[in-house]
Design a protein around this motif. Structure first.
Motif, short mmCIF file in Angstrom:
data_model
loop_
_atom_site.label_atom_id
_atom_site.label_comp_id
_atom_site.label_asym_id
_atom_site.label_seq_id
_atom_site.Cartn_x
_atom_site.Cartn_y
_atom_site.Cartn_z
N GLU A 28 -9.28 6.09 -8.38
CA GLU A 28 -10.14 4.90 -8.30
C GLU A 28 -9.96 4.12 -7.00
N ASN A 29 -8.72 3.94 -6.58
CA ASN A 29 -8.49 3.13 -5.39
C ASN A 29 -9.01 3.80 -4.13
N GLY A 32 -12.73 3.48 -4.07
CA GLY A 32 -13.13 2.12 -3.66
C GLY A 32 -12.99 1.91 -2.17
N LEU A 33 -11.89 2.42 -1.60
CA LEU A 33 -11.67 2.23 -0.16
C LEU A 33 -12.67 3.03 0.66
N TYR A 136 -7.05 -5.71 -0.32
CA TYR A 136 -6.21 -4.55 -0.66
C TYR A 136 -4.78 -4.79 -0.16
N PHE A 139 -3.15 -7.53 -2.42
CA PHE A 139 -2.83 -7.14 -3.79
C PHE A 139 -1.85 -5.97 -3.86
N GLU A 140 -1.81 -5.15 -2.82
CA GLU A 140 -0.85 -4.03 -2.80
C GLU A 140 0.52 -4.49 -2.30
N VAL A 159 1.86 -7.65 -10.15
CA VAL A 159 1.35 -8.71 -9.27
C VAL A 159 0.85 -9.84 -10.17
N ILE A 177 -1.33 -11.42 -15.12
CA ILE A 177 -1.00 -10.21 -14.39
C ILE A 177 -2.29 -9.54 -13.91
N LEU A 178 -2.36 -9.27 -12.62
CA LEU A 178 -3.54 -8.61 -12.07
C LEU A 178 -3.54 -7.14 -12.49
N VAL A 179 -4.63 -6.70 -13.15
CA VAL A 179 -4.72 -5.29 -13.53
C VAL A 179 -5.82 -4.56 -12.76
N LYS A 180 -6.89 -5.26 -12.45
CA LYS A 180 -7.98 -4.63 -11.68
C LYS A 180 -8.70 -5.66 -10.84
N TYR A 181 -9.34 -5.19 -9.80
CA TYR A 181 -10.21 -6.05 -9.02
C TYR A 181 -11.36 -5.22 -8.49
N TYR A 183 -14.83 -4.89 -5.87
CA TYR A 183 -15.58 -5.36 -4.69
C TYR A 183 -17.06 -5.38 -5.02
N GLN A 196 -4.51 -9.72 -17.11
CA GLN A 196 -4.02 -9.44 -18.46
C GLN A 196 -2.99 -10.49 -18.84
N MET B 1 -10.89 -1.37 -8.34
CA MET B 1 -9.62 -0.95 -7.79
C MET B 1 -8.52 -1.30 -8.79
N ALA B 3 -4.86 -2.42 -9.76
CA ALA B 3 -3.82 -3.23 -9.11
C ALA B 3 -2.51 -2.45 -9.07
N ILE B 5 0.76 -1.52 -10.15
CA ILE B 5 1.56 -1.66 -11.36
C ILE B 5 2.50 -0.46 -11.43
#
Lengths: 266, 64
Positions: A28-29, A32-33, A136, A139-140, A159, A177-181, A183, A196, B1, B3, B5
């Motif tokens: 997925e990442n 997205g990139l 990115y 968050f990374e 995160v 807690i950040l699980v997804k974002y 664009y 979450q 995307m 995150a 984890i």
């Protein structure tokens, strides 16, 4: 007729790029990139990947003395009017050519799968093509490297975000807690984020009482402290970025024995 | 995307009690956490036979 067949054969030769792209999209990442680099991405996927795969297969064919009649295919692609089609001779050659393409398509998928593994382990593609953007990096945890110092990015377990959002009534601080974002399409502009175990805190000062005013009716009194954090019902909270004023990021690390990780009770 | 984890993080998010304890520890001690203090909190561990409490410490990750 021959013209249509030529177009079909050209499409067959490009198919490894599609199977490669489908395999890459499973990560997925990386998907997205790459989607933010649509033009560059299409060019390298639809030129470099098929060329690379066809070269590899042809080299292998040379080693094992296997031949594919490319002169026959070339005549079809060029729609050569002097070239006569004979089904009896053409059949086995066409089957061989289609088998060659099937192998190329399969290898395209395998190559995409390998690229995914390399990306997951060493972020190879991101580094090679300079993929990434400010969100990115933030968050990374790559932002920790910004000073050029060695950092503990690999130690990040989760995160944690504090998101200050504006609603019609008040400013609300969402934490979780950040699980997804996500664009916006074909852009690196953040569209919305998913938290979450979110909690929210109303930043308005708590109302205490209305007391009669000496001259004009009444006056409202507010507590000096803002509201407490309240759990948000539901498992995931989706926050549209259009409502967000700012984001505070905290990278978390836990000290927990390895053997206890799989034993966490529900 | 997706995150960032880790394996530990995934295990925490799968466990409701553990993730709730984590969030409570972070939210209630955010000032200390921001100052680099490791915050202890308790999670329930189930090893198949019995359930016990385990102290876990959470701290923030910073550049070295």
């Amino acid at each position: 007729m021959n013209l249509a067949l030529g177009a079909f054969i050209l499409t067959l030769l490009f198919l490894p790029a599609i199977s490669f792209r489908l395999a890459v999209n499973r990560l997925e990442n990386l998907k997205g990139l790459l989607s933010s680099l649509s033009i560059t991405d299409s060019i390298w996927v639809f030129t470099v990947v098929p060329i690379f795969i066809h070269i590899i297969i042809l080299l292998c064919f040379c080693l094992f003395n296997v031949t594919v009649k490319f002169d026959l295919i070339l005549n079809i692609i060029y729609s050569n009017s002097r070239f006569t089609l004979n089904n009896a001779i053409l059949g086995p050659d066409i089957i061989k050519f289609l088998g060659y393409n099937l192998l190329a398509i399969f290898l395209g998928g395998v190559l995409g799968f390998m690229i995914n593994k390399l990306e997951m382990r060493w972020k190879l593609v991101s580094r090679l093509f300079g993929l990434g953007n400010e969100w990115y990096e933030a968050f990374e945890g790559d932002i920790l490297n910004i000073s050029g110092e060695q950092s503990n990015v690999s130690n990040i377990d989760l995160v944690y975000l504090d998101v200050l959002a504006n609603t019609k009534e008040a400013s609300i601080l969402y934490s979780g807690i950040l699980v997804k974002y996500y664009y916006k399409p074909k852009s690196t502009e953040l569209d919305y984020i998913v938290l979450q175990r979110a909690v929210k805190r109303d930043l308005r000062k708590e109302f205490r009482s209305d007391k009669p005013h000496v001259e004009a009716g009444k006056a409202s009194f507010y507590d000096q402290h803002t509201g407490d954090s309240m759990p948000v019902k539901g498992d995931y909270l989706i926050i549209p970025m259009k409502e967000v004023l700012n984001i505070n990021i905290t990278y978390l690390y836990f000290d927990i024995p390895e053997d206890a990780i799989d034993q966490l009770a529900e | 995307m997706k995150a960032k984890i880790s394996k530990k993080g995934t295990a925490f998010l799968k466990s409701t009690q553990a993730s709730n304890a984590l969030i409570a520890a972070v939210v209630n001690n955010f000032k200390q956490l921001s100052n680099g203090v490791a915050i202890p909190f308790h999670v329930a561990i189930n090893d198949g036979r019995s359930q016990r409490d385990l102290e876990v410490r959470v701290r923030k990750v910073t550049s070295m």
